[in-house]
Design an enzyme around this catalytic site. Structure first.
Site, PDB file in Angstrom:
ATOM      1  N   ASN C  88       0.697  -1.256   0.241  1.00 31.03           N
ATOM      2  CA  ASN C  88       0.039   0.207   0.116  1.00 31.03           C
ATOM      3  C   ASN C  88       0.718   1.371   0.051  1.00 31.03           C
ATOM      4  O   ASN C  88       0.706   1.937   0.641  1.00 31.03           O
ATOM      5  CB  ASN C  88      -0.935   0.109   1.066  1.00 31.03           C
ATOM      6  CG  ASN C  88      -0.044   0.147   2.461  1.00 31.03           C
ATOM      7  OD1 ASN C  88       0.904  -0.513   2.649  1.00 31.03           O
ATOM      8  ND2 ASN C  88      -0.948   0.580   3.554  1.00 31.03           N
ATOM      9  N   ASP C 301       3.788  -5.561  11.373  1.00 31.13           N
ATOM     10  CA  ASP C 301       2.581  -4.532  11.021  1.00 31.13           C
ATOM     11  C   ASP C 301       3.321  -3.082  11.466  1.00 31.13           C
ATOM     12  O   ASP C 301       2.474  -2.291  11.579  1.00 31.13           O
ATOM     13  CB  ASP C 301       1.290  -4.671  11.601  1.00 31.13           C
ATOM     14  CG  ASP C 301       0.227  -4.011  10.916  1.00 31.13           C
ATOM     15  OD1 ASP C 301       0.590  -3.445   9.597  1.00 31.13           O
ATOM     16  OD2 ASP C 301      -0.918  -3.852  11.248  1.00 31.13           O
TER      17      ASP C 301
HETATM   18 ZN   LIG Z   1      -3.397  -4.784   7.849  1.00 31.78          ZN
END
Ligand SMILES: [Zn+2]
Lengths: 316, 173, 434
Positions: C88, C301
């Site tokens: 992303n 993350d």
């Molecule tokens: Zn995620």
């Protein structure tokens, strides 16, 4: 007495809440007299920082501040730099620079008032005038004041008063603050709503839950109707305005089932014909106008207690 | 530390002030009293009771001046106490304000403002148990229990049975 | 040649090793004395370098919050020798051009292996598959595909993606979040959200997608990876799927192993993360799941954000926390110190298994002669205090600022070269992208 900020009904103890009600009662008596203005907060600057439209709440705070001779600056976020992407932090720092003593904040984000109080953006006393779907503590205070005025004027607290809060509990800051404060003052609260409009986790609140308005209505002293926003219908919280109104609206047949001494409340603005019929809103049992009037006295009391003395830390 | 007024001195002072009030106002027909909390309110009640005993019933109230003080931002905030109007109100009355100690005069100035919120008496008079001097405003008492010259660093402490368990006025250095 | 002496392995052996040409060339039991010319490990632990399958390195597009270089440094500081970079970015890594750019920037930084993850759908819009084959064939040899940040919510698109990646033995990493159940969601839906009035993100929104996707993976016989599992129910579903023989793997983040939703009470966006912090019950289930191996790996993350995106009201705050530099210590604190896992288990969950899932051949290997020298030294006796101002990451959004944590990474070796020495990153001079 309270000090610092007023962000949540959780900030109030039973004693400090009753103290505010008593102060408000004195202030109401004075401002009912020939001279409506007191010199108490002369020279203090109070900013009404409204990121959401709420003419009623803003006017209430404004007249409370003015009756105590404070200077009032209305900072409406609509059409100002805020809507152009200026952050809450920048706005707060601007208000700090112009020397605000208190900021009355209304914001669509839950916790905005607490952020303002917790960060170093601004030193002023912060009063939460409604943050998202969280709380609206002065509304709870004025509701408690109104209930006491009508049902427990000579008693110490609200012990034994049975209160129904009906409608969109999930999105209601009024309901959250009232549940906290009214139960603290000894009242028993029942929330009446369709399950879609009750928060998951409501089981932890000190209240009874009911889906059936008709079952509850005969056994209460206060029925507090909440505003229902029509856009909730589009999100399938209920099938239609008609069905909602039929099950959860205060109409004339439900009004007749109320006990003789019961009162009807609504924080406004009302959707007449949806959550409350015109007849109910204008009935003798309705104390909605008193709520508006008492709002000014309560907000005067809050402003007095937060600002009517040396700033915190500057005391001897 | 010294005793300025004993219990019986206070008692005598209250009786004398009561007589002076009746005399000055030529009776009690238009008279009301208001005490300034906390001790002024008890003194007003005592004066009222004594006048009632010797002359007949007279209205007595309580006047909270908190919201009118000009020193608010110098002190921590104080709770507002209830203001009680005397029976029959104050409009057009001869109103006697009662306080324990008269000092700078600022309390009385605030009291005059507070009265302004409530109505328009015909006259306002002032009765105090102790006048210790050091006025900062052009204010004087009409009825005084005792004039006590003090130095500015001293303080006068009034004890009343209703609050403090005994009647006694002391000078604290 | 690099020599390391007196290094302790997770099986208890204390060894001396030689590294040459990117591999371990010698390994023998230590005499107990430091060898001349060797890095003396003392009693420090020698582990294979950690592997993180879930990072957001922000380049290209948000170089103000992180770059591949600063992200690589943060990774090294945390003991990682390989990270996978989520797709992303801006532009989205949904074509061979962008993934090759990321791959090259990783090589230029030269501190660790940076492996791009490709987007499942074009522009992460969930509607049309991206050219996964082209990304797989590129020099980056992409095998993991994910729309992370977004859920591949359309069941048909998800089915097609799972099927398609079988061509090149790829895997779909799903960010499990049913979008209709999480409109405007700000935090875990439960007792705390009811009280503080923030819109809720219910556990069922994660579990519904997991349930659907394990059934899809079974039906099309493909590989599914569940990103950042956060719920007790999710652990149950994965356990069930594994018992059924479905090819599913799952990860948990360090922050979900430690932090709970009551931290959101003060509305400080530093605790805003997606998926959100859950309850203590969920935390305990995640720890058990990880210990048991139902949850295969830890992934950070790592989500850097500039200060202004956190110094604001909660609604306006960005989702995400820094993770790379604190991950190992959090896992030690929550899993090793609590005796739920051994150090060997930790190596399995943070190095061996993630490398296996991703197919990273030179990572997560045994410490043995002939094996690639991606290694780290850890002082397990020492603790350190997290200071957001001393982070190697370009951003400071760690929720652990001021926290005392166990285990200090002191030395890192990547492809046989030392990239960190006594806590100092050895810069190879490429600082233009910092
Ligand atoms: Zn995620």
């Amino acid at each position: 007495m309270i000090s610092g900020h007023l962000l949540s009904a959780e900030d109030l103890t039973k004693e400090s809440a009753l103290g505010l009600l008593a102060t408000a009662k004195e202030l109401a008596a004075i401002t009912d007299g020939p001279n409506k203005k007191l010199p108490t907060l002369r020279g203090k600057s109070i900013v009404n920082l409204f990121f959401e439209d709420s003419t009623r709440t803003r006017i209430s705070f404004e007249s409370a501040a003015k009756r105590l001779s404070a200077d009032v600056i209305n900072f409406s976020a609509k059409g100002s730099s805020v809507s152009k992407g200026e952050s809450l932090k920048d706005t707060a720092q601007t208000l700090q620079a112009i020397g605000a003593d208190a900021v009355v904040i209304r914001h669509s984000a839950s916790g905005a008032a607490k952020r303002l109080a917790d960060t170093h953006w601004i030193q002023a006393a912060v009063i939460n005038a409604g943050d998202g779907t969280h709380e609206h503590p002065t509304q709870a205070l004025l509701d408690a004041f109104t209930i006491k005025q009508h049902l427990r004027s000579s008693e110490n607290d609200l012990t034994g008063v049975r209160i129904l809060i009906v409608g969109d509990i999930l999105h209601s800051r009024v309901a959250r603050s009232n549940v906290i404060l009214l139960t603290k003052l000894g009242a028993t609260v029942t929330l009446v709503a369709p399950p879609t409009l009750l928060p998951v986790g409501v089981s932890n609140w000190p209240v009874e839950i009911s889906y059936d308005f008709d079952k509850e209505i005969a056994n209460c002293d206060v029925v507090m109707m909440l505003r229902i926003q029509l856009e909730r219908m589009n999100d399938s919280f209920f099938p239609s305005a008609q069905e909602y109104s039929k099950r959860y609206g205060l109409n004339s047949s439900r009004l007749r089932k109320l006990s003789k001494s019961a009162i009807v409340m609504h924080p406004g603005p009302m959707n007449r014909g949806l959550e409350i019929s015109a007849e109910s809103a204008d009935d003798l049992k309705s104390v909605i106008i008193d709520q508006v009037k008492n709002g000014v006295a309560i907000r005067m009391a809050v402003l007095y207690e937060l600002l009517g003395g040396a700033p915190i830390g500057a005391q001897r | 530390m010294g005793v300025l007024l004993s219990g019986s001195d206070i008692d005598r002072a209250i009786k004398r002030i009561s007589h002076e009030i009746i005399e000055h106002n030529q009776g009690i027909s238009n008279l009301v009293l208001m005490g300034i909390p906390t001790r002024g309110a008890y003194l007003a009640e005592r004066i009222c009771n004594f006048i009632t005993e010797i002359e007949g019933s007279v209205g007595c109230g309580v006047l909270d001046i908190t919201l009118h003080r000009d020193d608010l931002r110098l002190r921590p905030p104080k709770p507002i106490l209830p203001t009680k109007l005397p029976q029959g109100g104050i409009e057009g009355k001869d109103l006697v304000l009662v306080d324990d100690v008269l000092f700078s005069g600022r309390t009385i100035r605030a009291a005059l403002d507070a009265i302004g919120e409530l109505g328009r008496p015909k006259s306002v008079q002032l009765a105090v148990l102790v006048d210790r001097g050091h006025r900062e405003l052009p204010i004087r008492a009409d009825f005084v229990g005792k004039n006590i010259p003090t130095s500015i660093s001293e303080s006068v402490k009034v004890n009343l049975k209703e609050l403090d368990g005994e009647d006694l006025v002391e000078l604290l250095k | 040649m690099i020599k390391i002496s007196r290094a302790k392995l997770t099986d208890g052996r204390v060894v001396d090793i030689d590294i040459e040409n990117k591999v371990i060339t010698k390994l023998q039991t230590s005499t107990g004395k430091p060898t001349a010319d060797a890095i003396d490990a003392g009693s420090k632990l020698l582990l294979p370098g950690l592997v993180d399958l879930h990072t957001h390195l922000r380049e290209p597009g948000r170089e103000d919050s992180e770059t591949i270089l600063t992200g690589s440094k943060a990774a090294v500081a945390g003991g990682f020798t390989a990270v996978s970079a989520m797709a992303n970015t801006n532009p989205v890594a949904d074509n061979a051009g962008v993934v090759e750019q990321i791959y090259r920037l990783g090589k230029e930084a030269g501190l660790i292996d940076v492996q791009p993850i490709g987007a499942v759908t074009q522009g992460l819009n969930g509607e049309k598959l991206s050219e996964m084959g082209a990304m797989a064939d590129s020099i980056a040899k992409v095998r993991i595909f994910s729309d992370d940040g977004e859920c591949v919510s359309d069941p048909l698109i998800m089915r097609r993606a799972l099927e398609y990646v079988k061509i090149f033995n790829g895997i779909i990493a799903q960010h499990a979040q049913e979008p209709r159940l999480t409109v405007n969601a700000q935090m875990n839906e439960g007792i705390v959200s009811a009280r503080i009035g923030l819109p809720g993100w219910p556990a069922v929104a994660e579990e519904a997608i997991i349930a659907r996707d394990i059934l899809l993976a079974e039906h099309v016989q493909s590989r599914l990876h569940i990103c950042h599992l956060t719920t007790a129910g999710g652990v149950e579903l994965i356990r069930w799927a594994k018992a059924r023989g479905i090819q599913v793997t799952a990860e948990v983040t360090p922050h979900h192993l430690l932090l709970t939703d009551d931290l959101v009470e003060n509305y400080d966006p530093i605790f805003k993360v997606n998926p959100p912090l859950r309850t203590q019950k969920d935390v305990m289930a995640l720890r058990e799941g990880l210990a048991e191996g139902v949850i295969d790996i830890v992934a950070t993350d790592h989500a850097p954000h500039p200060a202004e995106d956190k110094d604001c009201e909660f609604h306006a705050g960005a989702c995400g926390m820094l993770g790379l530099e604190t991950a190992l210590s959090i896992v030690v604190k929550t899993m090793v110190q609590s005796n739920l896992m051994s150090w060997a288990d930790l190596v399995n969950r943070m190095s061996i298994t993630p490398a296996k899932i991703a197919g990273y051949k030179s990572q997560g290997q045994d410490i043995a002669i002939g094996m690639p020298a991606n290694l780290i030294l850890i002082d397990q006796e020492k603790s350190w205090k997290v200071d957001k101002n001393l982070m190697k990451s370009k951003s400071k959004n760690t929720p652990f600022h001021g926290t005392e944590l166990p285990a200090v990474v002191t030395d890192v070796f990547h492809e046989g070269e030392q990239v960190m020495k006594n806590g100092e990153i050895l810069d190879k001079g490429t600082s233009q992208n910092e």
